[in-house]
Design an enzyme around this catalytic site. Structure first.
Site, PDB file in Angstrom:
ATOM      1  N   GLU B  37       0.844  -1.205   0.000  1.00  0.00           N
ATOM      2  CA  GLU B  37       0.000   0.000   0.000  1.00  0.00           C
ATOM      3  C   GLU B  37       0.878   1.254   0.000  1.00  0.00           C
ATOM      4  O   GLU B  37       1.890   1.306   0.698  1.00  0.00           O
ATOM      5  CB  GLU B  37      -0.841  -0.043   1.284  1.00  0.00           C
ATOM      6  CG  GLU B  37      -1.822   1.102   1.459  1.00  0.00           C
ATOM      7  CD  GLU B  37      -2.571   1.009   2.792  1.00  0.00           C
ATOM      8  OE1 GLU B  37      -2.190   0.183   3.653  1.00  0.00           O
ATOM      9  OE2 GLU B  37      -3.538   1.765   2.966  1.00  0.00           O
ATOM     10  N   LYS B 119      -8.903   2.484  -1.688  1.00  0.00           N
ATOM     11  CA  LYS B 119      -9.324   1.776  -0.479  1.00  0.00           C
ATOM     12  C   LYS B 119     -10.771   2.148  -0.146  1.00  0.00           C
ATOM     13  O   LYS B 119     -11.145   3.322  -0.189  1.00  0.00           O
ATOM     14  CB  LYS B 119      -8.409   2.192   0.672  1.00  0.00           C
ATOM     15  CG  LYS B 119      -8.482   1.281   1.881  1.00  0.00           C
ATOM     16  CD  LYS B 119      -7.823   1.939   3.093  1.00  0.00           C
ATOM     17  CE  LYS B 119      -6.344   1.699   3.159  1.00  0.00           C
ATOM     18  NZ  LYS B 119      -5.753   2.138   4.436  1.00  0.00           N
ATOM     19  N   TYR B 125      -9.023   4.977  13.702  1.00  0.00           N
ATOM     20  CA  TYR B 125      -8.941   4.620  15.118  1.00  0.00           C
ATOM     21  C   TYR B 125      -7.483   4.271  15.417  1.00  0.00           C
ATOM     22  O   TYR B 125      -6.679   4.106  14.488  1.00  0.00           O
ATOM     23  CB  TYR B 125      -9.849   3.417  15.403  1.00  0.00           C
ATOM     24  CG  TYR B 125      -9.576   2.236  14.502  1.00  0.00           C
ATOM     25  CD1 TYR B 125      -8.567   1.321  14.814  1.00  0.00           C
ATOM     26  CD2 TYR B 125     -10.278   2.067  13.311  1.00  0.00           C
ATOM     27  CE1 TYR B 125      -8.293   0.250  13.975  1.00  0.00           C
ATOM     28  CE2 TYR B 125     -10.000   0.989  12.465  1.00  0.00           C
ATOM     29  CZ  TYR B 125      -9.005   0.098  12.809  1.00  0.00           C
ATOM     30  OH  TYR B 125      -8.720  -0.952  11.971  1.00  0.00           O
ATOM     31  N   CYS B 160      -5.546  -3.181   2.213  1.00  0.00           N
ATOM     32  CA  CYS B 160      -5.336  -3.179   3.673  1.00  0.00           C
ATOM     33  C   CYS B 160      -6.624  -3.253   4.514  1.00  0.00           C
ATOM     34  O   CYS B 160      -7.169  -4.323   4.713  1.00  0.00           O
ATOM     35  CB  CYS B 160      -4.497  -1.963   4.060  1.00  0.00           C
ATOM     36  SG  CYS B 160      -3.661  -2.148   5.663  1.00  0.00           S
ATOM     37  N   LYS B 193       0.546  -9.709  16.455  1.00  0.00           N
ATOM     38  CA  LYS B 193      -0.339  -9.395  15.326  1.00  0.00           C
ATOM     39  C   LYS B 193      -0.208 -10.402  14.189  1.00  0.00           C
ATOM     40  O   LYS B 193      -1.127 -10.534  13.375  1.00  0.00           O
ATOM     41  CB  LYS B 193      -0.032  -7.982  14.818  1.00  0.00           C
ATOM     42  CG  LYS B 193      -1.149  -7.368  13.983  1.00  0.00           C
ATOM     43  CD  LYS B 193      -0.854  -5.907  13.695  1.00  0.00           C
ATOM     44  CE  LYS B 193      -1.933  -5.234  12.855  1.00  0.00           C
ATOM     45  NZ  LYS B 193      -1.587  -3.826  12.570  1.00  0.00           N
ATOM     46  N   LEU B 337      24.814   6.429  29.211  1.00  0.00           N
ATOM     47  CA  LEU B 337      24.878   5.087  29.766  1.00  0.00           C
ATOM     48  C   LEU B 337      25.023   5.203  31.286  1.00  0.00           C
ATOM     49  O   LEU B 337      25.965   5.816  31.777  1.00  0.00           O
ATOM     50  CB  LEU B 337      26.098   4.370  29.170  1.00  0.00           C
ATOM     51  CG  LEU B 337      26.002   2.887  28.892  1.00  0.00           C
ATOM     52  CD1 LEU B 337      24.809   2.566  27.997  1.00  0.00           C
ATOM     53  CD2 LEU B 337      27.287   2.390  28.249  1.00  0.00           C
ATOM     54  N   SER B 338      24.067   4.631  32.007  1.00  0.00           N
ATOM     55  CA  SER B 338      24.073   4.804  33.460  1.00  0.00           C
ATOM     56  C   SER B 338      24.546   3.566  34.206  1.00  0.00           C
ATOM     57  O   SER B 338      24.722   3.600  35.417  1.00  0.00           O
ATOM     58  CB  SER B 338      22.654   5.124  33.933  1.00  0.00           C
ATOM     59  OG  SER B 338      21.847   3.958  33.818  1.00  0.00           O
ATOM     60  N   ASP B 342      17.920   0.041  31.454  1.00  0.00           N
ATOM     61  CA  ASP B 342      17.267   0.747  30.346  1.00  0.00           C
ATOM     62  C   ASP B 342      18.287   1.249  29.325  1.00  0.00           C
ATOM     63  O   ASP B 342      18.136   1.035  28.123  1.00  0.00           O
ATOM     64  CB  ASP B 342      16.442   1.932  30.878  1.00  0.00           C
ATOM     65  CG  ASP B 342      15.279   1.474  31.742  1.00  0.00           C
ATOM     66  OD1 ASP B 342      14.694   0.426  31.427  1.00  0.00           O
ATOM     67  OD2 ASP B 342      14.981   2.156  32.734  1.00  0.00           O
ATOM     68  N   ASN B 413      16.223  16.664  39.548  1.00  0.00           N
ATOM     69  CA  ASN B 413      16.001  16.968  38.137  1.00  0.00           C
ATOM     70  C   ASN B 413      17.201  17.680  37.520  1.00  0.00           C
ATOM     71  O   ASN B 413      17.521  17.475  36.356  1.00  0.00           O
ATOM     72  CB  ASN B 413      14.754  17.851  37.972  1.00  0.00           C
ATOM     73  CG  ASN B 413      13.464  17.043  38.078  1.00  0.00           C
ATOM     74  OD1 ASN B 413      13.456  15.841  37.868  1.00  0.00           O
ATOM     75  ND2 ASN B 413      12.378  17.718  38.411  1.00  0.00           N
ATOM     76  N   THR B 437      16.380   7.000  26.838  1.00  0.00           N
ATOM     77  CA  THR B 437      16.434   5.630  27.353  1.00  0.00           C
ATOM     78  C   THR B 437      15.244   5.298  28.252  1.00  0.00           C
ATOM     79  O   THR B 437      15.254   4.283  28.934  1.00  0.00           O
ATOM     80  CB  THR B 437      17.739   5.424  28.133  1.00  0.00           C
ATOM     81  OG1 THR B 437      17.770   6.399  29.186  1.00  0.00           O
ATOM     82  CG2 THR B 437      18.949   5.604  27.242  1.00  0.00           C
ATOM     83  N   LYS B 558       4.237  15.662  30.324  1.00  0.00           N
ATOM     84  CA  LYS B 558       5.606  15.205  30.046  1.00  0.00           C
ATOM     85  C   LYS B 558       5.633  14.357  28.789  1.00  0.00           C
ATOM     86  O   LYS B 558       6.524  14.484  27.954  1.00  0.00           O
ATOM     87  CB  LYS B 558       6.124  14.350  31.202  1.00  0.00           C
ATOM     88  CG  LYS B 558       6.517  15.113  32.441  1.00  0.00           C
ATOM     89  CD  LYS B 558       7.292  14.172  33.367  1.00  0.00           C
ATOM     90  CE  LYS B 558       7.455  14.799  34.737  1.00  0.00           C
ATOM     91  NZ  LYS B 558       8.182  13.909  35.654  1.00  0.00           N
TER      92      LYS B 558
END
Lengths: 605, 605
Positions: B37, B119, B125, B160, B193, B337-338, B342, B413, B437, B558
């Site tokens: 498509e 189509k 949605y 589709c 799916k 990188l901590s 994550d 912060n 991350t 946020k």
């Protein structure tokens, strides 16, 4: 018409508003009170419409309001109000819950919900996504009520978009021969929309063949500002009443309406809606109830003047800021003051919105700040009585430089980001809403620093082109002077050449074309969606078209992380203009390429 | 089926793909090639569909591709491809240009566009907004072509969503008695799916009464990842071919199709589409053309195995990152990188996506960083061969502290924002794409710092709950070990208790419930849209429901400024879940209030 300020999700507060304003209307002798679209839930509720618990709460709250009105002696007033309903017993469209949501209106009378109906035309363009949320209504309610003079009047209901599109409830209203068409609305402000709206109401009133009552919401909701401007017109086009803009108001009109006659369309007759569908007319008669003694109508008012264009745009920005602050529970706002015009206007809007004693400004000079940037900022804070403080950024810049050794754009951005960080730190420490000061010309071209000057929770002037920033500043100063007050914005902030002051001697004009030229081009490209060939055909400089389109297209990722701000233009960045970030389409400005790709120089639309 | 990776807006590049892959198909003996498509424009084009210049360029490019195919000796192959078309001569819906856009397919053959269709069902949605962009098609093209054995075959086209909704082209295809239904798709990945899709294809093939060919796009486009997984099934449900996931591939199948017969529905017959509308069957016959000599089909492949669940999700994230980097023209990526899981997983995904030599990591220890946070991060960089550098933030924190004297949340912060700023500075100075991350549990609860750890252009794991982050890390290590390679992620990053390390001894569990409990609750609230009463009825702790709902609702502002990242769940934050920021609705967790508001404990849906 109760032109009130509903809050999204606040069923309890909005219910209180319905009762309070109905009482006020009763005190002025009203028999019928019309509230805006989705009054009970606020508008737009977005994906809350898909949450079953919220839809059921809306329906429960509507029932409770009907009962409260009767309990408080207001049961003999017919109240039309918007709410969120659902349609059961149908197989819903894919993506909708089983109780398919409806953008609905109800008539409350005698302690009961007398009848409900739903919006027929669902807008799904611009800022609207209603096809995502609602199924369309196909019923036109016509309720018969006894007017003050004792005669019976037939009143029909349509909702907002039902006026903007052809056919549908307006056509059915004409077939039903109603004496009055009432229309709850949640129609957001755009510059010049008041004229469009009046013409629309006049046209639809003539089509419906009866007086049309257009009751609109006021208030800010994220990017949208509802301006009120409620209207009553008759089929001849005469304005019988018109509410104020950007203010809550009760607009009281004594209407001379035709007496109801037995109609060619009895109840539950489907009529041709002249939009390819049928609409069922549903008739009902409100029972006669004893009315309270003749009330005091001395406060009644039915007409307010329209605001001039600049005042109107300014009022929209002020209301947008005020409601974002208030509805999100902030006590105060904070912003960075540079001495330039953008932050000066933003501060002034904030002070007008929530009062200068709730506005905090921070001056953050660097080694590249000119002396006037500090003195102009201090001057503004003093003129308006804002809370000002100075946090020089040099030591922080030095700390970063010691570790990173940045130059060029990275070094410029660093300064903007240190300022953004200071602002956010003070916001976190003291609880202020941080306001960003970027204008639409900057947002369009990407002339801003991500997490720097774009850091904050709300962007009051994000939909205001730079040339309009100057116009609004001049207008606001002139308005103050005409009232004998001190002009809030230092003249030097208006007249000096714009500069980001992130490098020695830097001026906006080093990077951007003259704003008068730029804004005209942006208006054509961003707001009118003209392609390159069309822009060139419209007389814009081809090289500039190429350059500006590239700037606008490349800045999409920055805009995606920009905070919301009040929409005042026909197409804002945010809800309105939705482009992919990953996007290799480049408008072909070169004429040969235009021909090769088969683009006609004039679009069809 | 040419399961290829188109790029939004890249008409030239996508045209080249059509020619290149048609040649490959010809080399393997194909008579018919089906592309996905909107192949020519990429998908989704969003508001580019409303720009007349772009629509006309798509149509021009399609014509050029048809001619190029013939010029390169490929004119005797029937090519079905998606493109952006427009419908003229109709009055468009409000909000659409005069040439109303169509999500269309075309048959290219003999150097010409033989037929086009559009189509019929427009999804509006979840992540789809097609009612904003397109008008629906109402034509089913059925083209008759000569197959390799010399017999004639009738081929119909649907697009589709036409498979996902009942009735429409599938019903018309059955009425037309076509021998093959080909379906170009742009169907984005979600976990699991592939099973849904196969069942759907089997059901629709049975309804259409013929073999169904489902050709899907692959590739990343902002938040969407298309997974390919193209399928051919017959009405008995047998899988005749199935493409790989997340890879470009030519899926070659030799189909045994029924010979075309004269049909009960001649051309231009409207048939009942069993969805309340009529669809016109449009028949045409492709002219016989001389075919090249028998090609070499030794490379032909028709079947690939499905990936196990974790491998599939991981592959989606890798492709999402790779394509965002590549299609936006970045040469490299950078992230902080901590030592935690994550950033470890994000770095590993990035290295798998673009190669470790293009991944830059920055260690930014503070006074609260534990020793293992540094050693684990260094260990990871070494295991994978990433470019690592260390920038201690202490001196910058001190510079801010000297001016601002922050404590508590503001001080926490500040550290995160200094790290975000260093990352952005290096991104600006060296041109890397900055990766964030944050995981989905953090995004949901707002457990992150705006402009701090959320700073960056793309968020690889933003749709991955924390529990899945651990699962994917363990899977990736296990997968490496099973191949005899070094596990990319240090075991300690997986097993240690999660901490933001912004305050002494801080652990996530100080603020958040256990992730196994939290993620289950978030799944029910965020992905399934359960209300509070329903969550409690489902067995979640009432106090926790109350607390978590409040965290999720309050963090909307946020999330609005968070960068895009690949969607792998049924409902991601971003395109999928769209809630207002200004929103006073609080789910009533208290049972008394639930009753008062009339909410039934079980929703209807």
């Amino acid at each position: 018409m109760a032109q009130v300020n509903a809050t999204v999700g606040d069923l309890e507060g909005n219910s209180d508003l319905i009762v309070t304003w109905t009482r006020r209307a009763a005190d002025q002798g009203a028999q019928l009170v019309v509230f805006p679209e989705m009054m009970l839930t606020g508008y737009p509720v977005e994906d809350l419409a898909l949450r079953t618990s919220f839809v059921e709460a809306s329906i429960g709250a509507l029932q409770a309001v009907a009962e409260r009105l009767a309990a408080e002696g207001l049961g003999a007033i017919a109240v039309v109000t918007g709410f969120l309903d659902r349609k059961t017993g149908m197989r819903p469209r894919v993506g909708l819950p089983a109780g398919a949501p409806l953008d609905a209106a109800a008539v409350l009378y005698d302690g009961k919900i007398q009848v409900t109906s739903a919006k027929h035309h669902l807008p799904n363009y611009g800022v609207f996504d209603e096809y995502r949320y609602f199924v369309p209504g196909d019923v036109l309610p016509v309720f018969r009520m006894r007017a003050a003079g004792g005669e019976l009047v037939d009143v029909a209901i349509a909702i907002c978009e039902d006026l903007w599109q052809d056919g549908g409830p307006v056509a059915a209203c004409s077939a039903a021969r109603a004496g009055l068409l009432v229309v709850p609305n949640a129609s957001p402000y755009e510059r010049g929309k008041d004229d469009t709206r009046l013409e629309l109401c006049q046209r639809r009133s003539a089509e419906a063949g009866c007086v049309l009552l257009y009751a609109n919401l006021i208030g800010g909701q994220d990017e949208l500002v509802f301006d009120g401007d409620s209207i009553i017109v008759d089929p001849a086009g005469d304005v019988l009443a018109r509410g104020p803009q950007f203010e809550e108001a009760l607009i009281v009109a004594d209407l001379d309406l035709p007496e109801a006659v037995s109609s060619p369309c009895p109840s539950d007759t489907p009529v041709d809606a002249r939009d390819g569908s049928m609409i069922t007319i549903r008739r009902l008669e409100l029972p006669d109830l004893p009315r309270p003694a003749a009330p005091d109508a001395s406060q009644a008012r039915s007409a307010w003047p329209r605001l001039p264009d600049l005042e109107e745009a300014y009022a929209a920005l002020v209301l947008g800021v005020r409601d974002y602050v208030r509805k999100n529970g902030f006590a105060s706002a904070i912003l960075a003051l540079s001495g330039g015009i953008d932050s000066a206007l933003t501060a002034t809007i904030a002070a007008d919105a929530i009062g200068p004693d709730r506005v905090h400004v921070v001056l953050m000079p660097s080694r590249y700040s000119t002396e006037h940037s500090v003195t102009d900022a201090e001057d503004l804070a003093k003129r308006q009585g804002l809370h000002a403080r100075t946090v020089p950024i040099r030591s922080m810049v030095d700390a970063f430089d010691a570790e990173l050794d940045l130059s060029g754009l990275a070094a410029e951005n660093l300064q903007a980001r240190i300022r953004g960080m200071i602002l956010m730190s003070l916001s976190n420490a003291e609880g202020h809403l941080a306001l960003t000061t970027g204008n639409k010309s900057e947002l369009a071209t990407g002339y801003s620093t991500l997490y720097g000057d774009s850091a904050g929770g709300f962007g009051p002037i994000k939909d205001v082109f730079k040339t309009l920033v100057w116009d609004l500043a001049r207008w606001r100063n002139g308005e103050a002077e005409s009232r004998g007050e001190i002009a809030p914005i230092p003249e030097n902030s208006i007249t000096k050449p714009p500069s980001a002051e992130l490098a020695p001697g830097q001026l906006d004009s080093d990077t951007l074309p003259e704003y008068a030229v730029l804004d005209t081009l942006l208006d054509d490209y961003v707001q009118r969606d003209m392609g390159a060939a069309e822009l060139i055909a419209a007389g814009h400089d081809p090289a500039l078209v190429d350059r500006v389109i590239q700037m606008v297209d490349r800045a999409e990722y920055k805009r995606r992380q920009y905070p919301p701000g009040p929409k005042i233009s026909p197409k804002n960045f945010g809800r309105d203009r939705r482009l992919p970030i990953t996007n290799r389409w480049r408008e072909p400005a070169n004429t040969a390429l235009v021909v090769e790709l088969g683009i006609s120089p004039r679009p069809q639309s």
